[in-house]
Design an enzyme around this catalytic site. Structure first.
Site, mmCIF file in Angstrom:
data_model
loop_
_atom_site.group_PDB
_atom_site.id
_atom_site.type_symbol
_atom_site.label_atom_id
_atom_site.label_comp_id
_atom_site.label_asym_id
_atom_site.label_seq_id
_atom_site.Cartn_x
_atom_site.Cartn_y
_atom_site.Cartn_z
ATOM 1 N N TYR A 29 20.771 -14.989 19.858
ATOM 2 C CA TYR A 29 22.080 -14.872 20.482
ATOM 3 C C TYR A 29 22.926 -13.833 19.749
ATOM 4 O O TYR A 29 23.537 -12.959 20.375
ATOM 5 C CB TYR A 29 22.777 -16.234 20.478
ATOM 6 C CG TYR A 29 24.221 -16.190 20.922
ATOM 7 C CD1 TYR A 29 24.551 -16.014 22.257
ATOM 8 C CD2 TYR A 29 25.245 -16.326 19.990
ATOM 9 C CE1 TYR A 29 25.878 -15.967 22.664
ATOM 10 C CE2 TYR A 29 26.576 -16.284 20.388
ATOM 11 C CZ TYR A 29 26.883 -16.102 21.718
ATOM 12 O OH TYR A 29 28.194 -16.047 22.120
ATOM 13 N N GLU A 51 31.840 -21.833 27.347
ATOM 14 C CA GLU A 51 32.895 -21.877 26.334
ATOM 15 C C GLU A 51 33.724 -23.144 26.492
ATOM 16 O O GLU A 51 34.153 -23.748 25.499
ATOM 17 C CB GLU A 51 33.790 -20.638 26.429
ATOM 18 C CG GLU A 51 33.109 -19.324 26.064
ATOM 19 C CD GLU A 51 32.734 -19.198 24.600
ATOM 20 O OE1 GLU A 51 33.127 -20.069 23.793
ATOM 21 O OE2 GLU A 51 32.029 -18.236 24.230
ATOM 22 N N TRP A 59 28.827 -24.014 18.591
ATOM 23 C CA TRP A 59 28.207 -23.153 19.589
ATOM 24 C C TRP A 59 26.697 -23.341 19.632
ATOM 25 O O TRP A 59 26.084 -23.215 20.687
ATOM 26 C CB TRP A 59 28.578 -21.686 19.340
ATOM 27 C CG TRP A 59 28.073 -20.776 20.411
ATOM 28 C CD1 TRP A 59 27.130 -19.808 20.292
ATOM 29 C CD2 TRP A 59 28.475 -20.762 21.795
ATOM 30 N NE1 TRP A 59 26.904 -19.193 21.500
ATOM 31 C CE2 TRP A 59 27.727 -19.755 22.440
ATOM 32 C CE3 TRP A 59 29.391 -21.505 22.536
ATOM 33 C CZ2 TRP A 59 27.864 -19.477 23.792
ATOM 34 C CZ3 TRP A 59 29.532 -21.219 23.896
ATOM 35 C CH2 TRP A 59 28.776 -20.213 24.503
#
Length: 200
Positions: A29, A51, A59
């Site tokens: 990522y 989000e 995350w």
């Protein structure tokens, strides 16, 4: 050069922003997505939805659940998600592959309906709304993790603009995280290999 805690050298020999751990998906990522310009209503709808699901969580939790979320939300196709009803909400609340939070699930469906009926009166409506809040490129790159803000005037304005059209589960911090992940800003710090790499 940034302190070791700000730049982390992994076992593959690459120096990365210090928030990246040893998880292979987190590295991918960071290397391939974070800070890379992302366009398109569907893609930005997905990113905004992720989000929102991340709120209050790490995350990496979202990255590990992303494929489950994509499957559960029909690839984040706005028109399909906009058609979800209460039966779908209950189905999603029972789906262990996603983040089972009613408020976040209902917000995602409501945002899809908004995208279909209000923002996307023309193709690229969400893309235009988001990207018109991109700040001017910085003259210098962040030197350490402490230099990365949680919010900026632009993220405050973006959150306000999204809320003004009825978008749910978005605030200045979520908006800035979107700016980072969708490449409106490039927050790779000095010493990270991505900071030295040509922009994709």
């Amino acid at each position: 050069m940034s302190p070791a805690r700000d730049v982390r050298i992994a076992d593959d020999g690459l120096a990365r922003c210090g928030w990246v751990g040893d998880d292979a998906e987190y590295r991918r990522y960071h290397d391939e997505e974070w800070g890379v310009a992302l366009h398109g209503d569907r893609a930005l709808f997905e990113k905004l939805s992720l989000e929102a699901f991340q709120s209050g969580l790490s995350w990496i939790t979202i990255l590990r659940r992303r494929e489950g979320l994509r499957h559960a939300f029909a690839g984040f196709d706005p028109e399909t998600v906009a058609g979800f009803g209460e039966d779908d909400v209950e189905r999603l609340l029972a789906d262990e592959s996603i983040i089972r939070n009613r408020a976040k699930i209902e917000a995602t469906i409501a945002n899809a309906r908004l995208l279909v009926t209000r923002i996307a009166l023309h193709p690229g409506g969400l893309d235009e709304l988001v990207w018109q809040h991109a700040p001017a490129p910085r003259s210098t790159r962040p030197a350490q993790l402490a230099d990365l803000p949680a919010t900026t005037p632009e993220s405050v304005a973006l959150a306000r603009a999204l809320k003004a059209v009825g978008w749910r589960f978005v605030g200045p911090t979520t908006a800035y995280a979107l700016m980072q992940s969708a490449g409106l800003v490039d927050d790779h710090i000095v010493g990270c290999w991505r900071a030295a790499a040509p922009r994709p």
